[in-house]
Scaffold this motif. Sequence first.
Motif, PDB file in Angstrom:
ATOM      1  N   LEU A   6      36.569  24.468 -13.112  1.00 35.41           N
ATOM      2  CA  LEU A   6      36.435  22.955 -13.046  1.00 35.41           C
ATOM      3  C   LEU A   6      37.940  22.400 -12.723  1.00 35.41           C
ATOM      4  O   LEU A   6      38.274  21.410 -12.000  1.00 35.41           O
ATOM      5  CB  LEU A   6      36.249  22.758 -14.631  1.00 35.41           C
ATOM      6  N   ASN A   7      39.042  23.185 -13.056  1.00 32.05           N
ATOM      7  CA  ASN A   7      40.151  22.670 -12.643  1.00 32.05           C
ATOM      8  C   ASN A   7      40.327  22.887 -11.243  1.00 32.05           C
ATOM      9  O   ASN A   7      40.988  21.967 -10.551  1.00 32.05           O
ATOM     10  CB  ASN A   7      41.483  23.578 -13.296  1.00 32.05           C
ATOM     11  N   ASP A   8      39.765  23.886 -10.542  1.00 32.60           N
ATOM     12  CA  ASP A   8      39.876  24.057  -9.080  1.00 32.60           C
ATOM     13  C   ASP A   8      39.139  23.004  -8.307  1.00 32.60           C
ATOM     14  O   ASP A   8      39.408  22.173  -7.287  1.00 32.60           O
ATOM     15  CB  ASP A   8      39.429  25.537  -8.533  1.00 32.60           C
ATOM     16  N   LEU A   9      37.844  22.650  -9.137  1.00 27.16           N
ATOM     17  CA  LEU A   9      37.140  21.358  -8.315  1.00 27.16           C
ATOM     18  C   LEU A   9      37.847  20.187  -8.517  1.00 27.16           C
ATOM     19  O   LEU A   9      37.639  19.579  -7.631  1.00 27.16           O
ATOM     20  CB  LEU A   9      35.551  21.499  -9.105  1.00 27.16           C
ATOM     21  N   ALA A  10      38.211  19.971  -9.758  1.00 31.80           N
ATOM     22  CA  ALA A  10      39.045  18.903 -10.024  1.00 31.80           C
ATOM     23  C   ALA A  10      40.261  18.550  -8.884  1.00 31.80           C
ATOM     24  O   ALA A  10      40.508  17.446  -8.504  1.00 31.80           O
ATOM     25  CB  ALA A  10      39.545  18.800 -11.469  1.00 31.80           C
ATOM     26  N   GLY A  11      41.074  19.534  -8.657  1.00 32.22           N
ATOM     27  CA  GLY A  11      41.957  19.621  -7.566  1.00 32.22           C
ATOM     28  C   GLY A  11      41.480  19.304  -6.183  1.00 32.22           C
ATOM     29  O   GLY A  11      42.302  18.415  -5.648  1.00 32.22           O
ATOM     30  N   LYS A  12      40.653  19.718  -5.837  1.00 36.00           N
ATOM     31  CA  LYS A  12      39.976  19.696  -4.499  1.00 36.00           C
ATOM     32  C   LYS A  12      39.587  18.246  -4.471  1.00 36.00           C
ATOM     33  O   LYS A  12      39.896  17.598  -3.458  1.00 36.00           O
ATOM     34  CB  LYS A  12      38.618  20.672  -4.177  1.00 36.00           C
ATOM     35  N   LEU A  13      38.875  17.780  -5.326  1.00 35.28           N
ATOM     36  CA  LEU A  13      38.343  16.245  -5.607  1.00 35.28           C
ATOM     37  C   LEU A  13      39.538  15.235  -5.549  1.00 35.28           C
ATOM     38  O   LEU A  13      39.641  14.214  -4.912  1.00 35.28           O
ATOM     39  CB  LEU A  13      37.238  16.050  -6.483  1.00 35.28           C
ATOM     40  N   LEU A  25      37.871  14.407 -14.405  1.00 35.16           N
ATOM     41  CA  LEU A  25      37.004  15.545 -14.610  1.00 35.16           C
ATOM     42  C   LEU A  25      37.443  16.460 -15.605  1.00 35.16           C
ATOM     43  O   LEU A  25      36.641  17.118 -16.431  1.00 35.16           O
ATOM     44  CB  LEU A  25      36.675  16.207 -13.195  1.00 35.16           C
ATOM     45  N   LYS A  26      38.675  16.537 -15.733  1.00 33.72           N
ATOM     46  CA  LYS A  26      39.317  17.302 -16.730  1.00 33.72           C
ATOM     47  C   LYS A  26      38.907  17.068 -18.008  1.00 33.72           C
ATOM     48  O   LYS A  26      38.692  17.876 -18.916  1.00 33.72           O
ATOM     49  CB  LYS A  26      40.802  17.332 -16.432  1.00 33.72           C
ATOM     50  N   VAL A  31      35.926  17.895 -23.245  1.00 33.78           N
ATOM     51  CA  VAL A  31      34.681  17.253 -23.984  1.00 33.78           C
ATOM     52  C   VAL A  31      33.644  18.169 -23.861  1.00 33.78           C
ATOM     53  O   VAL A  31      33.205  18.384 -25.163  1.00 33.78           O
ATOM     54  CB  VAL A  31      34.387  15.893 -23.525  1.00 33.78           C
ATOM     55  N   GLY A  32      33.140  18.595 -23.161  1.00 37.35           N
ATOM     56  CA  GLY A  32      31.973  19.668 -22.769  1.00 37.35           C
ATOM     57  C   GLY A  32      32.439  21.100 -23.583  1.00 37.35           C
ATOM     58  O   GLY A  32      31.555  21.483 -24.351  1.00 37.35           O
ATOM     59  N   VAL A  33      33.877  21.534 -23.398  1.00 38.95           N
ATOM     60  CA  VAL A  33      34.041  22.480 -24.021  1.00 38.95           C
ATOM     61  C   VAL A  33      34.292  22.364 -25.767  1.00 38.95           C
ATOM     62  O   VAL A  33      33.820  23.134 -26.444  1.00 38.95           O
ATOM     63  CB  VAL A  33      35.405  23.097 -23.663  1.00 38.95           C
ATOM     64  N   ALA A  34      34.585  21.340 -26.098  1.00 41.07           N
ATOM     65  CA  ALA A  34      34.737  20.946 -27.545  1.00 41.07           C
ATOM     66  C   ALA A  34      33.358  20.878 -27.974  1.00 41.07           C
ATOM     67  O   ALA A  34      33.198  21.369 -29.211  1.00 41.07           O
ATOM     68  CB  ALA A  34      35.617  19.575 -27.648  1.00 41.07           C
ATOM     69  N   ALA A  35      32.399  20.193 -27.426  1.00 44.34           N
ATOM     70  CA  ALA A  35      31.124  19.831 -27.837  1.00 44.34           C
ATOM     71  C   ALA A  35      30.176  21.440 -27.959  1.00 44.34           C
ATOM     72  O   ALA A  35      29.713  21.665 -28.875  1.00 44.34           O
ATOM     73  CB  ALA A  35      30.278  19.036 -26.567  1.00 44.34           C
ATOM     74  N   TYR A  36      30.452  22.301 -26.974  1.00 41.89           N
ATOM     75  CA  TYR A  36      30.012  23.530 -27.162  1.00 41.89           C
ATOM     76  C   TYR A  36      30.665  24.610 -28.266  1.00 41.89           C
ATOM     77  O   TYR A  36      29.945  25.190 -29.002  1.00 41.89           O
ATOM     78  CB  TYR A  36      30.210  24.435 -25.803  1.00 41.89           C
ATOM     79  N   GLY A  37      31.725  24.158 -28.496  1.00 43.51           N
ATOM     80  CA  GLY A  37      32.651  24.903 -29.516  1.00 43.51           C
ATOM     81  C   GLY A  37      32.013  24.192 -30.983  1.00 43.51           C
ATOM     82  O   GLY A  37      31.948  25.140 -32.111  1.00 43.51           O
TER      83      GLY A  37
END
Length: 323
Positions: A6-13, A25-26, A31-37
């Motif tokens: 996700l960080n690479d995708l955010a850097g490219k975008l 995006l970060k 938020v997605g990682v927190a919701a999964y946790g």
Amino acid sequence: MAQSKLNDLAGKLGKGGPPGLGIGLKLLAAVGVAAYGVNQSLYTVEGGHRAIIFSRLGGIQSDIYSEGLHFRIPWFQYPIIYDIRSRPRKISSPTGSKDLQMINISLRVLSRPDSINLPSLHKQLGIDYDEKVLPSICNEVLKSVIAKFNASQLITQRQQVSLLIRKELVERARDFNIILDDVSLTELSFGKEYTAAIEAKQVAQQEAQRAVFFVERAKQEKQQKIVQAEGLAVKQNPAYLKLRKLRAAQSIARTIASSQNKVYLSADSLMLNIQDSNFDDMTEKVYKIGTGLPKNWLDASKMTPNVDTNVGDVARNTAGRIV
């Protein structure tokens, strides 16, 4: 790995996109990682269930969790949920009675785990505790109890047999932290040989009762023929009445002779005046009236005098019955 992608995708975008897109995006990834946790940290215990926790560090924990929403540490802990509601189970077992008869018996039990001792139950037996315990202890208890009774007692004392099986089975299941809410006998059948023997016995009893009925009917028919013959003899031969009078006189004389009273009776009182013309006149009178005399018209037992009875009155009453 997902975070790095996700960080690479955010850097490219972010290099070729509008300003602030990479930061958004970060934040979205965080938020997605927190919701999964959070989702992995929470679990729900449904109604009629209990949960225990297995920890990768300490094994089975002693805490028991009731219905509702609970928290756990992802990866390090995971819940083991037990259904503590009663579940039916039917067990059939062929066994032998005290008189060596084969009995096919079926048992229905309602079992559930002891919610207080779930950690110990899980350590000893696991989730499929009923499959491991119930068939063996049910067969053992059934064979031990049925061996104390005869085949006939299993039918006449079925309630006592059921209570004894229930008592012993509840005690055996308690050793494994299993609670039995109900124990009932659903089927009790015998072998083919014993069933055939019972049917033969019933048939023999019915035949015996039928034979007794035939004997009683023959006795009644015999008595009926005797009465008919006496009536016919009186109708066709009036001299038969003379013979009956003589027998009545013998009975009266025998009764008076055994009495303590001393009396003197004439031939008329004793109905021994056979040479008297009145004797025949009385016979003809009875003959003309018909044959409707009762069976016990000269029953000597009804002419037995007691101490306070005048013997002459007895004789006169007897003569009055004949007339």
